[in-house]
Motif scaffolding. Sequence first.
Motif, PDB file in Angstrom:
ATOM      1  N   LYS A  31      25.925  26.743  60.889  1.00 56.10           N
ATOM      2  CA  LYS A  31      25.996  27.139  62.297  1.00 56.10           C
ATOM      3  C   LYS A  31      25.200  26.197  63.191  1.00 56.10           C
ATOM      4  CE  LYS A  31      26.747  32.042  61.553  1.00 56.10           C
ATOM      5  NZ  LYS A  31      26.210  33.404  61.651  1.00 56.10           N
ATOM      6  N   GLU A  32      24.163  25.589  62.619  1.00 51.15           N
ATOM      7  CA  GLU A  32      23.336  24.656  63.384  1.00 51.15           C
ATOM      8  C   GLU A  32      23.991  23.283  63.513  1.00 51.15           C
ATOM      9  OE1 GLU A  32      22.009  26.376  60.597  1.00 51.15           O
ATOM     10  OE2 GLU A  32      21.361  27.975  61.946  1.00 51.15           O
ATOM     11  N   GLY A  33      25.119  23.061  62.833  1.00 49.86           N
ATOM     12  CA  GLY A  33      25.831  21.790  62.919  1.00 49.86           C
ATOM     13  C   GLY A  33      25.468  20.802  61.829  1.00 49.86           C
ATOM     14  N   GLU A  34      24.623  21.224  60.881  1.00 45.80           N
ATOM     15  CA  GLU A  34      24.234  20.355  59.770  1.00 45.80           C
ATOM     16  C   GLU A  34      25.386  20.270  58.768  1.00 45.80           C
ATOM     17  OE1 GLU A  34      20.884  20.221  56.219  1.00 45.80           O
ATOM     18  OE2 GLU A  34      20.917  21.890  57.613  1.00 45.80           O
ATOM     19  N   VAL A  35      25.686  19.064  58.300  1.00 42.92           N
ATOM     20  CA  VAL A  35      26.768  18.848  57.334  1.00 42.92           C
ATOM     21  C   VAL A  35      26.160  18.385  56.016  1.00 42.92           C
ATOM     22  CG1 VAL A  35      28.869  17.540  56.835  1.00 42.92           C
ATOM     23  CG2 VAL A  35      28.374  18.233  59.172  1.00 42.92           C
ATOM     24  N   PHE A  36      26.599  19.006  54.912  1.00 46.90           N
ATOM     25  CA  PHE A  36      26.112  18.594  53.602  1.00 46.90           C
ATOM     26  C   PHE A  36      27.140  18.906  52.532  1.00 46.90           C
ATOM     27  CE2 PHE A  36      24.591  22.829  54.488  1.00 46.90           C
ATOM     28  CZ  PHE A  36      24.859  23.531  53.322  1.00 46.90           C
ATOM     29  N   VAL A  37      26.972  18.263  51.370  1.00 47.55           N
ATOM     30  CA  VAL A  37      27.848  18.480  50.223  1.00 47.55           C
ATOM     31  C   VAL A  37      27.340  19.701  49.469  1.00 47.55           C
ATOM     32  CG1 VAL A  37      28.738  17.492  48.080  1.00 47.55           C
ATOM     33  CG2 VAL A  37      28.393  16.037  50.066  1.00 47.55           C
ATOM     34  N   ASP A  38      28.257  20.581  49.087  1.00 46.97           N
ATOM     35  CA  ASP A  38      27.909  21.813  48.384  1.00 46.97           C
ATOM     36  C   ASP A  38      28.540  21.796  46.993  1.00 46.97           C
ATOM     37  OD1 ASP A  38      27.341  24.384  47.565  1.00 46.97           O
ATOM     38  OD2 ASP A  38      28.813  25.322  48.878  1.00 46.97           O
ATOM     39  N   PRO A  39      27.832  21.245  45.989  1.00 42.42           N
ATOM     40  CA  PRO A  39      28.416  21.169  44.646  1.00 42.42           C
ATOM     41  C   PRO A  39      28.636  22.543  44.006  1.00 42.42           C
ATOM     42  CG  PRO A  39      26.209  20.186  44.692  1.00 42.42           C
ATOM     43  CD  PRO A  39      26.522  20.632  46.069  1.00 42.42           C
ATOM     44  N   THR A  40      27.877  23.559  44.440  1.00 40.73           N
ATOM     45  CA  THR A  40      28.045  24.903  43.868  1.00 40.73           C
ATOM     46  C   THR A  40      29.253  25.615  44.467  1.00 40.73           C
ATOM     47  OG1 THR A  40      26.659  25.980  45.534  1.00 40.73           O
ATOM     48  CG2 THR A  40      25.555  25.131  43.572  1.00 40.73           C
ATOM     49  N   GLY A  41      29.628  25.245  45.700  1.00 41.15           N
ATOM     50  CA  GLY A  41      30.756  25.895  46.365  1.00 41.15           C
ATOM     51  C   GLY A  41      30.437  27.279  46.883  1.00 41.15           C
ATOM     52  N   LYS A  42      29.146  27.618  47.025  1.00 38.53           N
ATOM     53  CA  LYS A  42      28.769  28.971  47.404  1.00 38.53           C
ATOM     54  C   LYS A  42      27.888  29.065  48.640  1.00 38.53           C
ATOM     55  CE  LYS A  42      29.275  30.539  42.750  1.00 38.53           C
ATOM     56  NZ  LYS A  42      28.811  31.194  41.595  1.00 38.53           N
ATOM     57  N   LYS A  43      27.516  27.952  49.218  1.00 41.13           N
ATOM     58  CA  LYS A  43      26.646  27.984  50.394  1.00 41.13           C
ATOM     59  C   LYS A  43      27.414  28.538  51.587  1.00 41.13           C
ATOM     60  CE  LYS A  43      23.187  24.860  49.061  1.00 41.13           C
ATOM     61  NZ  LYS A  43      22.780  25.384  47.840  1.00 41.13           N
ATOM     62  N   SER A  44      26.679  29.190  52.495  1.00 41.80           N
ATOM     63  CA  SER A  44      27.346  29.773  53.659  1.00 41.80           C
ATOM     64  C   SER A  44      27.588  28.702  54.716  1.00 41.80           C
ATOM     65  CB  SER A  44      26.499  30.903  54.240  1.00 41.80           C
ATOM     66  OG  SER A  44      25.280  30.398  54.714  1.00 41.80           O
ATOM     67  N   GLY A  45      28.639  28.878  55.470  1.00 43.11           N
ATOM     68  CA  GLY A  45      29.013  27.944  56.520  1.00 43.11           C
ATOM     69  C   GLY A  45      30.492  27.615  56.434  1.00 43.11           C
ATOM     70  N   ARG A  46      30.949  26.841  57.394  1.00 39.21           N
ATOM     71  CA  ARG A  46      32.349  26.421  57.448  1.00 39.21           C
ATOM     72  C   ARG A  46      32.545  25.334  56.408  1.00 39.21           C
ATOM     73  NH1 ARG A  46      37.334  26.516  57.508  1.00 39.21           N
ATOM     74  NH2 ARG A  46      38.540  25.279  58.957  1.00 39.21           N
ATOM     75  N   GLY A  47      33.452  25.551  55.469  1.00 41.98           N
ATOM     76  CA  GLY A  47      33.640  24.586  54.399  1.00 41.98           C
ATOM     77  C   GLY A  47      35.032  23.997  54.374  1.00 41.98           C
ATOM     78  N   THR A  48      35.121  22.818  53.834  1.00 40.86           N
ATOM     79  CA  THR A  48      36.394  22.173  53.569  1.00 40.86           C
ATOM     80  C   THR A  48      36.285  21.486  52.218  1.00 40.86           C
ATOM     81  OG1 THR A  48      38.100  20.713  54.486  1.00 40.86           O
ATOM     82  CG2 THR A  48      35.829  20.005  54.735  1.00 40.86           C
ATOM     83  N   TYR A  49      37.408  21.254  51.591  1.00 39.69           N
ATOM     84  CA  TYR A  49      37.419  20.712  50.232  1.00 39.69           C
ATOM     85  C   TYR A  49      38.054  19.336  50.211  1.00 39.69           C
ATOM     86  CZ  TYR A  49      36.206  25.360  48.606  1.00 39.69           C
ATOM     87  OH  TYR A  49      35.557  26.548  48.386  1.00 39.69           O
ATOM     88  N   ILE A  50      37.582  18.524  49.261  1.00 37.07           N
ATOM     89  CA  ILE A  50      38.171  17.208  49.048  1.00 37.07           C
ATOM     90  C   ILE A  50      38.328  17.018  47.541  1.00 37.07           C
ATOM     91  CG2 ILE A  50      35.950  16.015  49.084  1.00 37.07           C
ATOM     92  CD1 ILE A  50      37.479  13.756  50.607  1.00 37.07           C
ATOM     93  N   SER A  51      39.471  16.473  47.136  1.00 37.36           N
ATOM     94  CA  SER A  51      39.731  16.310  45.704  1.00 37.36           C
ATOM     95  C   SER A  51      38.830  15.224  45.123  1.00 37.36           C
ATOM     96  CB  SER A  51      41.203  15.985  45.447  1.00 37.36           C
ATOM     97  OG  SER A  51      41.581  14.832  46.140  1.00 37.36           O
ATOM     98  N   LYS A  52      38.611  15.319  43.826  1.00 37.33           N
ATOM     99  CA  LYS A  52      37.680  14.414  43.141  1.00 37.33           C
ATOM    100  C   LYS A  52      38.345  13.098  42.782  1.00 37.33           C
ATOM    101  CE  LYS A  52      34.755  18.011  41.210  1.00 37.33           C
ATOM    102  NZ  LYS A  52      34.273  18.659  39.991  1.00 37.33           N
ATOM    103  N   SER A  53      38.758  12.352  43.818  1.00 35.35           N
ATOM    104  CA  SER A  53      39.291  11.012  43.595  1.00 35.35           C
ATOM    105  C   SER A  53      38.768  10.088  44.682  1.00 35.35           C
ATOM    106  CB  SER A  53      40.826  11.017  43.605  1.00 35.35           C
ATOM    107  OG  SER A  53      41.315  11.132  44.916  1.00 35.35           O
ATOM    108  N   GLU A  54      38.501   8.859  44.296  1.00 32.57           N
ATOM    109  CA  GLU A  54      37.967   7.886  45.247  1.00 32.57           C
ATOM    110  C   GLU A  54      38.976   7.626  46.366  1.00 32.57           C
ATOM    111  OE1 GLU A  54      36.278   4.433  43.132  1.00 32.57           O
ATOM    112  OE2 GLU A  54      36.277   5.750  41.369  1.00 32.57           O
ATOM    113  N   GLU A  55      40.263   7.668  46.033  1.00 32.55           N
ATOM    114  CA  GLU A  55      41.308   7.442  47.033  1.00 32.55           C
ATOM    115  C   GLU A  55      41.271   8.519  48.110  1.00 32.55           C
ATOM    116  OE1 GLU A  55      42.149   7.753  43.653  1.00 32.55           O
ATOM    117  OE2 GLU A  55      42.043   5.604  43.291  1.00 32.55           O
TER     118      GLU A  55
END
Length: 92
Positions: A31-55
């Motif tokens: 909510k504060e606008g901080e962006v970070f990677v969530d390896p657990t997939g359980k942190k609260s906030g607006r999330g989006t996913y990216i597939s595990k490929s360099e491309e």
Amino acid sequence: MGNGKKIPLRRCSATGDMFPKKEMIRVVRTKEGEVFVDPTGKKSGRGTYISKSEEAVEMAKKRKSLDSQLGVKVPEEIYDEVLRLILREKLL
């Protein structure tokens, strides 16, 4: 009938393809606008996913798809961290 266990699918913000949630990396905006990677997939906030490929990471960076999904400018370090996670997982 089936195996009974439903596998949650998520859409990659870069490619638009559907993958099982465990094969994706989640990026979160708080909510504060901080962006970070969530390896657990359980942190609260607006999330989006990216597939595990360099491309997919390069495509997301070029199209700025994470920026539009999260509604903020995603720092370059986030893409670097996602790439590090992908490469580390490939080594293991």
